[in-house]
Design an enzyme around this catalytic site. Structure first.
Site: not given
Ligand SMILES: *Cc1c(COP(=O)(O)O)cnc(C)c1O
Length: 360
Positions: A103, A170, A194
């Site tokens: 990511w 993030d 998540k």
């Molecule tokens: C799942 C995830 C993403 C991507 O998320 P989307 O909502 O599918 O775009 C980005 N960063 C992290 C740390 C993730 O776990």
């Protein structure tokens, strides 16, 4: 039988939240209308988004009038990979990134389209099995981008670095899993699916002095200021994901807030990591000090790889879902988000012990 859901995302949500959300879809609070057929400008949804914002401020202890705004966007965390540099980084300016996994890498790729990117450190050569530390953060950078929890590899930043420049983080896969000092960040973002709600909304918490400093044209829907000015209601927001996220935050509050979440998450992770370390058939995949409390990765110990498929089959037969590791790590990944009860982890540990007695 209710399954033990170890999926990495979309992921487990609290049982009472699912129940209430299901009821609301059909008939919201006895109104005779389903929540998802109501106007987003009506009194019902207005109350929902106001409560969502209030709960976010309360859980994260964000003072009122602190300059921080809670925004409900769409496009997933992946949209933030470009929306962040588009809004914060002007042509010719530099942003600092730390490469801790898939990511982070995607965020780096997008940022390069908007300015200069300095990758301060990377654990890529060791297949992202640790969190780099001790790197120097350049003062000329507009921001430092970090990924607090690496969902795929199972590492997590346990202590944020001191940074001379604003941190953009993030937090998709550990958002609201532990207390966070929001004032240490210029911007936080997290996809809901998540640890917070269904897919379809992305939370952004941004300090307003980060904005308005780039010269390029920002399309209205990609300008954070639009969502600040309109309280996330410039266009039709993702009503249902925001509602369920609000219910999850109510549940977190009722369960004792972020300190209680952190305590529960530490206890669950310790239970599983202790078993991984003690059980001769299983081995952890990342540096112990960087182990994630959210995504616990492990493999069969060398020499026992042939048992992997069989163990996975047994987890499924015992009502455990989503334990197959990501293809870039292999083995197993147990995602132990807020809503996964300790009983789920205990069931997995019991099976690992029983498996070792039979096969070891
Ligand atoms: C799942 C995830 C993403 C991507 O998320 P989307 O909502 O599918 O775009 C980005 N960063 C992290 C740390 C993730 O776990």
């Amino acid at each position: 039988m209710k399954k033990h859901n170890f999926s990495a995302g979309p992921a487990v949500l609290p049982a009472p939240v699912l129940k209430e959300a299901a009821k609301a879809v059909a008939n919201y609070q006895g109104s005779g209308l389903g929540l998802i057929e109501m106007s987003h400008r009506g009194p019902e949804f207005t109350a929902i988004i106001e409560e969502a914002n209030a709960l976010m401020h309360e859980l994260l202890a964000i003072p009122a009038n602190s300059g921080y705004h809670v925004l409900w966007l769409t496009g997933g965390a992946s949209t933030q990979f470009f929306m962040v540099p588009m809004n914060l980084l002007d042509n010719g300016e530099t942003a600092a990134y730390v490469d801790t996994g898939v990511w982070a890498n995607k965020a780096i790729k997008e940022a390069k389209a908007f300015g200069n990117v300095e990758v301060l450190a990377s654990s890529k050569e060791q297949n992202y099995t640790f969190i780099p530390k001790g790197y120097k953060i350049p003062k000329h950078a507009k921001y430092l981008h970090l990924t607090s929890n690496n969902t795929i590899f199972g590492t997590q930043i346990q202590r944020m670095p001191k940074s001379p420049v604003p941190i953009v983080c993030d937090m998709s896969s550990d958002f609201l899993s532990r207390p966070v000092e929001v004032s240490n960040y210029g911007l936080i973002y997290a996809g809901a699916q998540k640890n917070l709600g269904p897919a379809g909304t992305t939370v952004v918490i941004v300090r307003e002095d980060m904005l308005g400093k780039v010269n390029r044209y920002l399309p209205t829907m990609l300008d954070y200021r639009t969502f600040i000015a309109e309280n996330s209601l410039y266009n039709t927001p993702p009503v249902f994901p925001i509602y369920v996220s609000m219910l999850t935050m109510r549940w977190i509050k009722k369960t004792g807030g972020l300190k209680a979440m952190h305590r529960r998450n530490k206890a669950k992770a310790a239970l599983l990591y202790n078993e991984i370390d003690a059980n001769p058939l299983f081995t952890g995949t990342v540096a112990k000090e960087d182990r994630s409390l959210m995504n616990i990765c492990f493999v069969m110990t060398k020499g026992h790889e042939a048992l992997e498929k069989e163990f996975l089959k047994e987890t499924e037969a015992n009502g455990m879902v989503g334990l197959k590791g990501h293809r870039s790590v292999g083995g197993f990944r147990a995602s132990t988000y807020n809503a996964l009860p300790k009983a789920g982890v205990q069931a997995l540990v019991d099976l690992m012990q029983d498996f070792a007695r039979r096969k070891g």
